[in-house]
Scaffold this active site. Structure first.
Site, PDB file in Angstrom:
ATOM      1  N   ASN A 209     -23.074 -16.909   8.199  1.00 10.55           N
ATOM      2  CA  ASN A 209     -22.793 -18.357   8.157  1.00 10.55           C
ATOM      3  C   ASN A 209     -22.203 -18.800   9.484  1.00 10.55           C
ATOM      4  OD1 ASN A 209     -19.786 -18.126   8.009  1.00 10.55           O
ATOM      5  ND2 ASN A 209     -20.350 -16.977   6.161  1.00 10.55           N
ATOM      6  N   LYS A 343      -9.933 -17.782  -9.023  1.00 10.36           N
ATOM      7  CA  LYS A 343      -9.657 -16.636  -8.157  1.00 10.36           C
ATOM      8  C   LYS A 343      -8.225 -16.129  -8.319  1.00 10.36           C
ATOM      9  CE  LYS A 343     -13.354 -17.509  -5.001  1.00 10.36           C
ATOM     10  NZ  LYS A 343     -14.063 -16.753  -3.980  1.00 10.36           N
TER      11      LYS A 343
END
Ligand code: PMT
Length: 408
Positions: A209, A343
């Protein structure tokens, strides 16, 4: 940490002005010297007498007071401080600052100063989001004016959203992060992840990315500046290694996880890396050949380990504070709030990475700090300032007594 520091507090006219009493009390508790400039509208919300009593100093309001000018001219007032703080900062005073007006003592002092200026905006949500206010904020930010808040929340006008002035303790933390020469994180260990990961497709191709590592590296540098012993686990980037930081260079998410675990126990982990969510189920061991007339190869992907979730759920080995980032291109706050819960991290820093924002690889970032307490909207800042502000908040959190200690 603020002992002996001189703060010139400019109090403008907003309902949040009632919070300056607590702000002054917290600053005085740290033996900072506080002197106030009260605007005409500010005096409708708090009295000079209350500010004078709390600061134990004269309160300045009048631009043309013969006695004030002979005792302390406005130039001297602006220079005789380590930091100017505007709280509450209304839309009006932001506009006057951005326009360079000097039509009362507060605006004149702000124009005459050569000292850092911290602004704590407080206004109605629509006034804050108005294009005019946002343009003024951008102008002021570019000039190096520092912002703390505004926060999200219920307002005196019965509306909800960004516009609430930061709490006095948050303003004090921002002041500390601007003025601190001490090292509040000395003796603490920090882990930071930064940059992209690369997931091999074959020996010559990979999935990756656009992360440059600028934000993560700046965070590692800021934590080190505050005295922390920092391990930076970085994917392949072109930015230089920060000074005074142990850098571990990796390529893939698997390697990043292994390096994070090998770093051992830390007080804080900040996961700023843009980790690839997927890797090849089985990377090819030889270059995948393009065959004439054949369909493109189907890439079978499998999920990467989630480093942030692994650190957040590490049981007794869990860092005291785990901070994630949420890179989103839509529903920024809602997705980030959801990510924080999924998370299991304590804080999540949400940033919009839509191409138009230029966040990936750029020098500036617009972030929102989300914790169990709510959302803090930070203005657009350089990535270094985002890092310093985040490091300041981390230092405040880690140096606060834990609930059990506080009860002892
Ligand atoms: O590097 P720059 O060019 O300066 O750009 C900065 C940045 C945009 C990369 C940075 O500010 C940022 O947002 N980093 C997080 C990027 C990301 O991967 O976000 P995410 O929403 O996909 O992931 C959420 C969190 O989980 C992140 O803390 C990420 O590090 C972590 N994660 C994600 C996947 C995975 N397998 N393991 C993880 O630990």
């Amino acid at each position: 940490m603020l002992k002996g520091k001189r703060i010139l507090l400019i109090v403008a006219g907003g309902i949040a002005a009632f919070k300056v009493h607590e702000l002054i009390r917290l600053l005085r508790k740290q033996d900072a010297a506080v002197r106030c400039v009260l605007t005409e509208t500010g005096a409708r919300f708090v009295t000079p007498l209350s500010l004078q009593a709390l600061t134990e100093d004269k309160v300045y309001s009048d631009m043309f007071s013969l006695t004030d000018e002979s005792e302390m001219g406005h130039i001297q007032l602006s220079r005789d401080a380590d930091l100017l703080v505007v709280a509450p900062a209304t839309a009006n005073i932001l506009a006057r600052m951005a326009g360079g007006l000097a039509d009362d003592l507060a605006s004149t002092v702000l124009l005459a100063t050569d000292k850092p200026v911290l602004v704590a905006p407080a206004m109605n949500v629509r006034m804050w989001s108005h294009a005019a206010t946002q343009a003024n904020v951008e102008i002021l930010t570019k000039r190096g004016i520092e912002f703390v808040g505004p926060n999200d929340g219920a307002m005196a006008c019965n509306e909800f959203g960004p516009g609430r002035m930061s709490e006095p303790a948050e303003i004090v933390a921002a002041i500390e992060s601007l003025l601190t020469v001490e090292r509040p994180l000395a003796g603490r260990r920090a882990l930071v992840t930064s940059g992209p990961t690369r997931e091999a497709i074959d020996p010559v191709r990979y999935i990756s990315n656009h992360s440059s590592g600028k934000q993560g590296h700046a965070i590692a540098a800021a934590l080190a500046q505050l005295g922390a012993e920092v391990t930076l686990v970085s994917g392949p980037v072109a930015v230089p290694d920060p000074a005074g930081v142990t850098v571990v260079k990796i390529e893939s998410a698997d390697q990043m996880l292994a390096a994070c675990l090998a770093a051992g126990a830390v007080d804080v982990a900040v996961c700023a890396a843009a980790v690839a969510d997927w890797k090849m189920a089985t990377p090819a061991t030889a270059k995948i050949k393009k065959k004439a007339g054949a369909a493109p190869p189907a890439l079978e992907l499998t999920p990467n380990p989630d480093i942030l979730a692994t650190l957040s759920k590490a049981g007794p080995k869990r860092p005291r504070l785990v901070v994630g980032f949420a890179a989103e291109t839509e529903n920024l706050i809602a997705n980030a709030v959801d990510k924080r819960t999924r998370k299991g991290c304590d804080w999540i820093v949400a940033n919009d990475v839509s191409p138009a924002t230029g966040t990936f690889g750029g020098d500036r970032n617009t972030v929102h700090l989300i914790s169990a307490e709510g959302v803090q909207h930070w203005p657009t800042l350089s990535k270094e300032r985002v890092a310093m502000q985040l490091a300041g908040a981390i230092a405040l959190h880690l140096t606060r007594p834990r609930p059990a200690e506080a009860a002892e």
